[in-house]
Design a protein around this motif. Sequence first.
Motif, short mmCIF file in Angstrom:
data_model
loop_
_atom_site.label_atom_id
_atom_site.label_comp_id
_atom_site.label_asym_id
_atom_site.label_seq_id
_atom_site.Cartn_x
_atom_site.Cartn_y
_atom_site.Cartn_z
N MET B 31 0.83 -1.20 0.00
CA MET B 31 0.00 0.00 0.00
C MET B 31 0.87 1.25 0.00
SD MET B 31 -2.79 -1.75 0.30
CE MET B 31 -3.98 -0.43 0.49
N PHE B 33 0.19 5.62 0.02
CA PHE B 33 -0.85 6.63 0.17
C PHE B 33 -0.22 8.02 0.07
CE2 PHE B 33 -3.85 3.56 1.93
CZ PHE B 33 -3.02 2.64 2.54
N TYR B 35 -0.94 12.01 1.44
CA TYR B 35 -1.68 12.85 2.37
C TYR B 35 -1.29 14.31 2.16
CZ TYR B 35 -2.93 8.77 5.26
OH TYR B 35 -3.43 7.58 5.72
N LEU B 43 -3.72 15.80 9.07
CA LEU B 43 -3.48 15.15 7.80
C LEU B 43 -4.79 14.72 7.18
CD1 LEU B 43 -0.86 14.54 9.63
CD2 LEU B 43 -0.35 12.87 7.84
N LEU B 45 -6.19 12.39 3.85
CA LEU B 45 -5.84 11.45 2.80
C LEU B 45 -6.30 11.98 1.45
CD1 LEU B 45 -4.70 8.65 2.00
CD2 LEU B 45 -7.01 7.74 2.37
N LEU B 92 2.70 14.37 2.13
CA LEU B 92 3.40 13.21 2.68
C LEU B 92 2.95 11.94 1.99
CD1 LEU B 92 2.32 15.01 5.52
CD2 LEU B 92 4.31 13.73 6.27
N ALA B 100 -4.30 -7.43 6.91
CA ALA B 100 -5.43 -6.64 7.38
C ALA B 100 -5.09 -5.75 8.56
CB ALA B 100 -6.57 -7.56 7.79
N LEU B 101 -4.01 -6.03 9.25
CA LEU B 101 -3.70 -5.29 10.46
C LEU B 101 -2.31 -4.69 10.33
CD1 LEU B 101 -4.86 -8.03 12.99
CD2 LEU B 101 -6.22 -6.17 12.04
N TYR B 102 -2.22 -3.38 10.13
CA TYR B 102 -0.91 -2.78 9.92
C TYR B 102 -0.94 -1.30 10.24
CZ TYR B 102 -2.82 -0.83 5.63
OH TYR B 102 -3.57 -0.13 4.73
N GLU B 103 0.22 -0.77 10.47
CA GLU B 103 0.36 0.67 10.62
C GLU B 103 0.97 1.24 9.35
OE1 GLU B 103 1.72 -1.60 12.56
OE2 GLU B 103 3.88 -1.30 12.73
N GLN B 104 0.82 2.52 9.17
CA GLN B 104 1.42 3.20 8.04
C GLN B 104 2.66 3.94 8.51
OE1 GLN B 104 -1.36 5.64 5.83
NE2 GLN B 104 -2.94 4.05 5.90
N TYR B 105 3.67 3.93 7.65
CA TYR B 105 4.89 4.67 7.91
C TYR B 105 4.99 5.81 6.91
CZ TYR B 105 6.07 0.83 10.98
OH TYR B 105 6.04 -0.09 11.98
N PHE B 106 5.45 6.95 7.41
CA PHE B 106 5.40 8.17 6.62
C PHE B 106 6.78 8.62 6.16
CE2 PHE B 106 1.04 9.70 6.82
CZ PHE B 106 0.51 8.82 7.74
N GLY B 107 6.80 9.20 4.98
CA GLY B 107 7.99 9.87 4.51
C GLY B 107 8.18 11.20 5.20
N PRO B 108 9.30 11.88 4.94
CA PRO B 108 9.60 13.14 5.62
C PRO B 108 8.75 14.31 5.15
CG PRO B 108 11.27 12.65 4.00
CD PRO B 108 10.38 11.44 4.06
#
Lengths: 114, 115
Positions: B31, B33, B35, B43, B45, B92, B100-108
Amino acid sequence: AQSVAQPEDQVNVAEGNPLTVKCTYSVSGNPYLFWYVQYPNRGLQFLLKYITGDNLVKGSYGFEAEFNKSQTSFHLKKPSALVSDSALYFCAVRDDRYGNKLVFGAGTILRVKS
Amino acid sequence: SAVISQKPSRDICQRGTSLTIQCQVDSQVTMMFWYRQQPGQSLTLIATANQGSEATYESGFVIDKFPISRPNLTFSTLTVSNMSPEDSSIYLCSVGSAGALYEQYFGPGTRLTVT
């Protein structure tokens, strides 16, 4: 649709004292809950998450959060605040009925004073 | 967690022009995304970048204004088209792992100012 409320724009706490940053949520399905921190001029850093299981979850940098289903809350806590914890904190929720979309709260500025 | 980079880190653009923001991940991710974080706000989406198909846009965002590409599992671009001062924001990208179960990690993030 899901929503998140962070009722405090700013939280002030003295270094060494416990801190709490509040978050409440609304979902129609099961909630997946997250806390992120944003330092000035930097992206978001993941702190912790609640998916299922124990209501008290532990995360990075000594933070923890307690999931309370009856109060639809997911407050962020830390037993002893550090000046370096000063940042912008976001609570986010994902409703398992609406796919992968994360909805963020407005954010709470945490200021820890020495 | 994945290491995410964005280019440019910041830019100042003139009204009516377009800017393409790149997001590169150091591993394949399911995935991706995009933002937007408007000044002093939370934030929002914009869209989910789908590999091999058109992006899925959230309400209030359209492809003509924010075209997105995702040619492979490690790279995506977001273009902000025909910019106006209201487009001044931090943009971002984030990534999530499969399942199904995860967190999102963001760029700078990319800090865009439109004059």
